[in-house]
Design an enzyme around this catalytic site. Structure first.
Site, PDB file in Angstrom:
ATOM      1  CG  PHE A  56      -1.665  -5.491   9.754  1.00  0.00           C
ATOM      2  CD1 PHE A  56      -0.493  -6.212   9.886  1.00  0.00           C
ATOM      3  CD2 PHE A  56      -2.317  -5.500   8.523  1.00  0.00           C
ATOM      4  CE1 PHE A  56       0.034  -6.917   8.813  1.00  0.00           C
ATOM      5  CE2 PHE A  56      -1.788  -6.194   7.439  1.00  0.00           C
ATOM      6  CZ  PHE A  56      -0.605  -6.913   7.590  1.00  0.00           C
ATOM      7  CG  ASN A  57       0.720  -7.654  14.055  1.00  0.00           C
ATOM      8  OD1 ASN A  57       1.067  -7.630  12.887  1.00  0.00           O
ATOM      9  ND2 ASN A  57       1.432  -7.115  15.019  1.00  0.00           N
ATOM     10  CG  ASP A  77       5.017  -8.710  10.449  1.00  0.00           C
ATOM     11  OD1 ASP A  77       3.935  -8.353   9.913  1.00  0.00           O
ATOM     12  OD2 ASP A  77       5.503  -8.150  11.450  1.00  0.00           O
ATOM     13  CG  ASN A 117       4.451  -5.569   8.454  1.00  0.00           C
ATOM     14  OD1 ASN A 117       3.339  -5.071   8.619  1.00  0.00           O
ATOM     15  ND2 ASN A 117       5.364  -5.593   9.408  1.00  0.00           N
ATOM     16  CG  ASP A 131       8.086  -6.320  12.445  1.00  0.00           C
ATOM     17  OD1 ASP A 131       7.441  -5.530  11.734  1.00  0.00           O
ATOM     18  OD2 ASP A 131       7.586  -7.283  13.032  1.00  0.00           O
ATOM     19  CB  THR A 172       6.709  -7.825  16.515  1.00  0.00           C
ATOM     20  OG1 THR A 172       7.595  -8.419  15.536  1.00  0.00           O
ATOM     21  CG2 THR A 172       7.409  -7.739  17.854  1.00  0.00           C
ATOM     22  CG  HIS A 179       2.801  -0.075  15.624  1.00  0.00           C
ATOM     23  ND1 HIS A 179       1.653   0.494  16.146  1.00  0.00           N
ATOM     24  CD2 HIS A 179       2.863   0.346  14.339  1.00  0.00           C
ATOM     25  CE1 HIS A 179       1.057   1.226  15.216  1.00  0.00           C
ATOM     26  NE2 HIS A 179       1.752   1.154  14.117  1.00  0.00           N
ATOM     27  CG  ASP A 180       6.276  -4.661  15.563  1.00  0.00           C
ATOM     28  OD1 ASP A 180       6.574  -4.854  14.372  1.00  0.00           O
ATOM     29  OD2 ASP A 180       5.114  -4.795  15.996  1.00  0.00           O
TER      30      ASP A 180
HETATM   31  O1  RIB Z   1      -0.539  -2.772  13.564  1.00  0.00           O
HETATM   32  C1  RIB Z   1       0.865  -2.662  13.668  1.00  0.00           C
HETATM   33  C2  RIB Z   1       1.511  -3.979  13.499  1.00  0.00           C
HETATM   34  O2  RIB Z   1       1.258  -4.475  12.192  1.00  0.00           O
HETATM   35  C3  RIB Z   1       3.043  -3.936  13.613  1.00  0.00           C
HETATM   36  O3  RIB Z   1       3.507  -5.172  14.084  1.00  0.00           O
HETATM   37  C4  RIB Z   1       3.471  -3.730  12.190  1.00  0.00           C
HETATM   38  O4  RIB Z   1       4.803  -4.231  11.964  1.00  0.00           O
HETATM   39  C5  RIB Z   1       2.474  -4.566  11.463  1.00  0.00           C
HETATM   40  O5  RIB Z   1       2.934  -5.913  11.493  1.00  0.00           O
HETATM   41 CA    CA Z   2       5.235  -6.324  12.847  1.00  0.00          CA
END
Ligand code: RIB
Ligand code: CA
Length: 314
Positions: A167-168, A13, A42, A18, A126, A238-239
């Site tokens: 979040f994801n 996303d 996102n 990403d 991701t 993160h990703d």
């Molecule tokens: O919490 C971080 C994640 O949420 C990452 O994948 C970032 O791109 C958002 O999608």
């Molecule tokens: Ca992401």
């Protein structure tokens, strides 16, 4: 594996981190990326799809990119403009995409690749897991051709969208539950390691000087850092940790544990409940990432971006 490259599909996303994950996947030369699928998270799926096409075109990559779910399985969509901006990838001008998007949906592309591949494929989600869950509901037989899922999401000990949830997983907890209960081997690359995957200002400056693509990624990190500088001395990429963990499994340390996804809690929606002491008696279903070799991780990113810039993609 074709030419020793790991066959993967990336479901994303974009999303600043990403984008770095895509740069690592394509620049490293370690992967045979069979396809890129996009999902709302996102930003809206129109934005994440457009961002994927623009960024992949900008880094000179040719791959099928398919648009996926516009919203979670059951819930309203939650987006993160506070982190990624109104386009979902604010901060630099990537120009128009020369890549034509796929005529197929994300789930059609995922299904076709998994049904026809002569080798097992690793899935690297991701973003929210809506596409992957939909795939498993619509075509459960394809699970047999999934080598493993290495996903960025969740956490054993913290949250970032709520105190309990990452979040994801928060965006689509029902999808996450389906994936975690799918029986497919999973490595959860959660906040426990991605909050250690910080790229620091001096490293961003070094990227800026590396070339056209390094400069654009540095500009993306400048924007991304507006949100994160309040919490960290660097930006958590993160990703890209999920991609790094596939190409270099030793870059993370894991424990094989049971992970359940909370879908009903008033304060805990989307929490990945990690059973460290086996008190539930439920079988372990996930390699939970807990440690990270940050320096090696950053080296992988620099190496991949340098290779992309050296490839002369314009
Ligand atoms: O919490 C971080 C994640 O949420 C990452 O994948 C970032 O791109 C958002 O999608
Ligand atoms: Ca992401």
């Amino acid at each position: 594996m074709r030419d020793g490259k790991i066959p993967v599909i990336i479901d994303c996303d974009p999303g600043h981190d990403d984008a770095v994950a895509l740069a690592l996947a394509f620049g490293s030369g370690q992967f045979d990326v069979k396809g890129v699928t996009t999902v709302a998270g996102n930003s809206t799926v129109d934005n994440t799809y457009a961002n994927a096409l623009k960024f992949l075109s900008f880094i000179g990559v040719c791959v099928e990119v398919a648009k996926g779910a516009a919203k979670p399985l059951l819930r309203q969509l939650t987006v993160a403009p506070n982190v990624h901006g109104t386009t979902g990838l604010d901060g630099t001008d990537l120009g128009d995409s020369r890549l034509k998007g796929s005529g197929r949906s994300a789930v059609e592309l995922l299904t076709e690749i998994l049904r026809t591949s002569s080798e097992k494929i690793t899935l690297i989600p991701t973003g929210p897991l809506t596409n992957i869950a939909t795939l498993f509901l619509a075509a459960p037989e394809v699970k047999e051709n999934v080598e493993q899922i290495v996903l960025m999401g969740g956490a054993a000990l913290e949250g970032n969208w709520t105190p309990a949830a990452e979040f994801n997983i928060f965006v689509d907890p029902e999808a996450a539950r389906i994936v975690f209960e799918s029986g497919v081997p999973i490595t959860m690359v959660g906040l426990d390691v991605t909050h250690k995957a910080l790229i620091y200002p001096d490293e961003i400056e070094a990227l800026r000087k590396q070339g056209r693509i390094g400069k654009a990624i540095a500009e993306l990190m400048d924007f991304y850092g507006i949100f994160y500088r309040k919490q960290f001395k660097g930006n958590p990429v993160h990703d890209a940790v999920a991609v790094a963990a596939v190409m270099c499994p030793d870059i993370i340390s894991t424990q094989h544990l049971n992970v359940s996804v909370e879908t009903c809690g008033e304060f805990t929606r989307g929490m990945t409940v990690v059973d460290f002491r086996g008190v539930t008696g439920k079988d372990p279903n996930c390699n939970v990432a807990l440690g990270l070799d940050r320096e090696s991780f950053i080296d992988l990113i620099f190496d991949a971006v340098r290779k992309l810039d050296e490839s002369g993609a314009v």
